[in-house]
Design an enzyme around this catalytic site. Structure first.
Site, PDB file in Angstrom:
ATOM      1  N   MET A  77       0.786  -1.237   0.000  1.00  0.00           N
ATOM      2  CA  MET A  77       0.000   0.000   0.000  1.00  0.00           C
ATOM      3  C   MET A  77       0.818   1.288   0.000  1.00  0.00           C
ATOM      4  O   MET A  77       0.493   2.229  -0.698  1.00  0.00           O
ATOM      5  CB  MET A  77      -0.960   0.027   1.184  1.00  0.00           C
ATOM      6  CG  MET A  77      -1.836   1.240   1.219  1.00  0.00           C
ATOM      7  SD  MET A  77      -2.903   1.189   2.632  1.00  0.00           S
ATOM      8  CE  MET A  77      -1.982   2.092   3.837  1.00  0.00           C
ATOM      9  N   MET A 124       5.045   3.007   0.506  1.00  0.00           N
ATOM     10  CA  MET A 124       6.473   2.743   0.662  1.00  0.00           C
ATOM     11  C   MET A 124       7.199   4.069   0.829  1.00  0.00           C
ATOM     12  O   MET A 124       7.156   4.929  -0.038  1.00  0.00           O
ATOM     13  CB  MET A 124       6.974   1.977  -0.579  1.00  0.00           C
ATOM     14  CG  MET A 124       8.470   1.695  -0.559  1.00  0.00           C
ATOM     15  SD  MET A 124       8.971   0.808   0.934  1.00  0.00           S
ATOM     16  CE  MET A 124      10.483   1.672   1.341  1.00  0.00           C
ATOM     17  N   HIS A 137       2.195   9.636   8.883  1.00  0.00           N
ATOM     18  CA  HIS A 137       2.991   8.439   9.195  1.00  0.00           C
ATOM     19  C   HIS A 137       4.167   8.326   8.210  1.00  0.00           C
ATOM     20  O   HIS A 137       5.312   8.131   8.618  1.00  0.00           O
ATOM     21  CB  HIS A 137       2.076   7.205   9.119  1.00  0.00           C
ATOM     22  CG  HIS A 137       2.771   5.877   9.185  1.00  0.00           C
ATOM     23  ND1 HIS A 137       2.654   5.026  10.267  1.00  0.00           N
ATOM     24  CD2 HIS A 137       3.592   5.242   8.307  1.00  0.00           C
ATOM     25  CE1 HIS A 137       3.369   3.937  10.042  1.00  0.00           C
ATOM     26  NE2 HIS A 137       3.950   4.038   8.861  1.00  0.00           N
ATOM     27  N   GLU A 138       3.888   8.472   6.924  1.00  0.00           N
ATOM     28  CA  GLU A 138       4.961   8.354   5.920  1.00  0.00           C
ATOM     29  C   GLU A 138       5.974   9.489   6.072  1.00  0.00           C
ATOM     30  O   GLU A 138       7.171   9.291   5.873  1.00  0.00           O
ATOM     31  CB  GLU A 138       4.374   8.347   4.501  1.00  0.00           C
ATOM     32  CG  GLU A 138       3.414   7.189   4.200  1.00  0.00           C
ATOM     33  CD  GLU A 138       4.000   5.812   4.478  1.00  0.00           C
ATOM     34  OE1 GLU A 138       5.211   5.640   4.307  1.00  0.00           O
ATOM     35  OE2 GLU A 138       3.232   4.914   4.899  1.00  0.00           O
ATOM     36  N   GLU A 171       7.607   1.039  12.434  1.00  0.00           N
ATOM     37  CA  GLU A 171       6.211   1.328  12.079  1.00  0.00           C
ATOM     38  C   GLU A 171       5.435   1.907  13.265  1.00  0.00           C
ATOM     39  O   GLU A 171       4.654   2.840  13.109  1.00  0.00           O
ATOM     40  CB  GLU A 171       5.525   0.057  11.565  1.00  0.00           C
ATOM     41  CG  GLU A 171       6.100  -0.450  10.247  1.00  0.00           C
ATOM     42  CD  GLU A 171       6.112   0.625   9.169  1.00  0.00           C
ATOM     43  OE1 GLU A 171       5.176   1.442   9.103  1.00  0.00           O
ATOM     44  OE2 GLU A 171       7.089   0.666   8.399  1.00  0.00           O
TER      45      GLU A 171
END
Ligand SMILES: [Zn+2]
Length: 698
Positions: free
Chosen positions: A284, A286, A321-322, A344
């Protein structure tokens, strides 16, 4: 699973820098490349070099030369995805001014047609040109995590090794070309059909976050104004189609990139940041350094979808988050895939801290989304005897040569990791926790080389002068399960004392159980409403306080359950509820812990306590119109009455004559609610009313 000794331990030379020159046309099935690798002598201290290895998968190496004139023979160990390099004569690398290997090779372009095809190495997808209706538009992208950089270039493809990179790509003039850092130049060929794009040199990074993309891409561009570093960072979103629907993503980047720099007090490590939306992408999203890939449908959102607040929150969480990964995961990176759970968990924890702070997701850490859906479920899994510790799970999931990232991503460890970070933040204090992180980001050793998560907490412990910080983290990672703290308040003529005892919590009793005490953040609320600063952490089996308490684990921010085991505890809680001084979350948490005990290990006191708490809420003295915050707790409490297990327990209970839930609670509660005047009943009030109807029937 094949386990191979890491190359950085095998070779007597180690890569410092990769210069990659690729020639890539999407209509072809292969790409051509020249790679120049600068090495340094390895850590083994050996001067003589005759053979070395690099990871390489599906690459055909046409020629290999060391320092321009030393021919190198190439063979392959396909099973272990290695290219083996042999010199006729050994050379003494310690006396060489440079150690530079030049390779010419051919690689494969994988075709991805459906969601089920796993994206790895260099892959292409064709899609419809919306003007012509023909499916001859292309996007070519890369996916290196966890170990597919070796399908793009021979390299030491391990998270334990960081290098710099510089990339050039020759491709069709009409294509957009994007990589980790900004372009230095773009030069058209003589016949104007092709161009060569040269990118800048990247900072130190691991092979797994290297990448590029090229193709028929639309884009929208803006700038992020960085207050910490006083820079303007170009930000863009690229998409094969409907770029207008990605505007929300660009807005989030513009807002949160500066906030993250401010949060870590560490400059954003690159000269630009792009989001690239791809038709297909395994996992989903990267977080390539400076160039985040996300599967298209998650970020192309027409206004009708953005009208939904939940959708907006999910997108904000994903994007932030990314962004966090650019600092933690990429700039600071981890030496093994074993620590993926931490990488994560940190990104989600930090994203939620910021999103709550700005008010984009208000009260996240006390929301039922976090406490009920995530923490409660994770605690239930952890109470099963077969659930291993985080470190045992992650060691078990070590890389096999065909692993995808999701093969060693363990959702349980990830969820528990978020709860661990949150409880540490609360226990240490938001400001101190953050200031220690800021110091760590400044220290070169944390980003010059990959680290272990524990390194962060050892350093934090030194900075904040508390050894407990590292022990706390280790205890939660290495010990399986979670604790239950039992609380007994004892009144004697001369004093009131509180006894706290901890054990491992389990769904069923076990013989010969290893029951090592945990590091438990107590978060005790005292009768005066303050949080106890004297007893912050329970590390022994038990302790006795010479004062009464109201609750442990205030606002449910610690990862454990509390078993209140004397009537005085419930009296104290009831008193605070009557005064409206107990937090709504605390009441919900008392009931959800009781619910677990009723199902698995109820004692008489739990039944008596449950009865007394509900009776207090049902009584006429308790004004539920004024204290609206307690409906959520009431709802949680009534759920227990519906548990099949409760019936059998009720009749075994020593004081069963007083535990008539129907007459003692349901009737007076229903009467009280009937007298109330609801104009706009909220979710919990509606639920309580429907619970009462169901419970009356049973
Ligand atoms: Zn992530």
């Amino acid at each position: 699973m094949t386990s191979v000794k890491p190359l950085h331990l095998v070779n007597s030379i180690l890569p410092l820098h990769y210069d990659l020159q690729l020639e890539l046309c999407p209509s072809k099935v292969n790409f051509k490349a020249t790679e120049i690798i600068d090495f340094k002598p390895g850590t083994q201290g050996e001067g003589l070099l005759q053979r070395f290895e690099l990871h390489s998968r599906d690459l055909v190496i046409l020629s290999a030369t060391l320092n321009d004139d030393i021919a190198v023979k190439v063979s392959y160990d396909k099973e272990n995805q290695l290219a083996l390099f042999n010199l006729d004569q050994p050379v003494d690398v310690l006396t060489m001014e440079r150690i530079q290997l030049t390779l010419k090779y051919i690689g494969k372009i994988k075709t991805i047609k459906t969601r089920e095809d796993e994206t790895s190495g260099v892959f292409k997808t064709n899609f419809m040109n919306q003007e012509t209706g023909l499916s001859d538009n292309f996007v070519v992208a890369t996916h290196c995590q966890p170990s597919y950089a070796r399908s793009i270039f021979p390299c030491v493809d391990e998270p334990s090794w960081k290098t710099t990179f510089q990339l050039s790509i020759k491709t069709l003039q009409k294509y957009e070309v994007v990589s980790n850092v900004g372009q230095l130049s773009s030069v058209a060929d003589d016949n104007q059909d092709y161009k060569t794009v040269r990118f800048g040199v990247t900072p130190l990074m691991s092979t797994s976050v290297f990448g590029f993309v090229l193709g028929d891409l639309e884009h929208s561009t803006s700038q992020a104004t960085m207050t910490h570093s006083s820079r303007r960072i170009p930000i863009s979103v690229y998409s094969p189609m409907n770029i207008g629907d990605s505007i929300f993503c660009l807005d989030i980047v513009q807002k949160y990139l500066p906030l993250l720099e401010e949060y870590f007090k560490a400059d954003y490590p690159l000269d630009k940041l792009d989001f690239v939306l791809l038709p297909f992408l395994t996992d989903m999203a990267m977080e390539n350094f400076g160039m985040i890939f996300v599967q298209m449908n998650h970020l192309l959102l027409p206004p009708s979808m953005l009208a939904d607040a939940k959708t907006r929150e999910q997108v904000q969480q994903l994007v932030v988050h990314e962004l966090v990964h650019q600092w933690m995961g990429n700039f600071i990176s981890f030496e093994s895939w074993e620590y993926l759970w931490f990488n994560e968990a940190f990104a989600t924890w930090c994203a939620c801290v910021l999103l709550e702070h700005t008010g984009d997701i208000p009260n996240y850490w006390t929301s039922s989304e976090y406490l009920q859906n995530q923490v409660e479920n994770t605690m239930r899994t952890d109470a099963k005897i077969e659930t291993l510790s985080i470190s045992a799970i992650s060691k078990k999931n070590t890389t096999s040569l065909t692993s995808q990232t999701h093969d060693f991503f363990d959702p349980h460890s990830y969820m528990k990791g978020i709860a661990i970070l949150r409880s540490m933040q609360v226990c240490i204090g938001d400001e101190l926790f953050r200031s220690a992180l800021q110091e760590i980001f400044q220290e070169a050793r944390f980003h010059a080389k990959p680290i272990k998560p524990i390194d962060i907490f050892v350093r934090m412990g030194v900075l904040l002068k508390s050894e407990n910080i590292a022990h706390f983290f280790t205890s939660l990672c290495q010990t399986p399960g979670l604790p239950v703290v039992s609380v007994e308040i004892v009144k004697s003529e001369s004093a009131i004392t509180t006894r706290l005892t901890q054990h491992r919590l389990l769904t069923a009793k076990q013989k010969n159980l290893e029951d090592v005490p945990y590091h438990v953040p107590l978060l005790i609320q005292l009768p005066d409403g303050k949080i106890d600063q004297k007893n912050v952490l329970l590390t022994d089996r038990s302790t006795t306080l010479n004062y009464p308490i109201v609750v442990c684990n205030h606002d449910a921010q610690g990862f454990y359950r509390v078993s209140y085991e004397s009537m005085e505890c419930y009296d104290q809680i009831n008193k605070e509820v009557a005064l409206g001084k107990l937090s709504a979350i605390d009441l919900v948490k008392v009931f959800s812990d009781l619910s677990f005990f009723v199902e698995h290990s109820a004692k008489n006191i739990h039944m008596v306590g449950l009865y007394s708490l509900l009776k207090n809420l049902a009584s006429n003295e308790m004004d539920l119109e004024k204290n609206k915050e307690y409906w959520a707790g009431l709802c949680e409490g009534l759920k227990i009455l519906d548990l099949p297990k409760l019936k059998s327990l009720k009749y075994n209970c020593a004081s069963s004559e007083i535990l008539d839930f129907k007459a003692g609670i349901l009737k007076p509660l229903a009467n009280k609610i009937n007298r109330m005047n609801f104009k706009n009943p909220d979710q919990y009030q509606l639920e309580v009313m429907s619970q009462l109807k169901t419970l009356k029937k049973n």
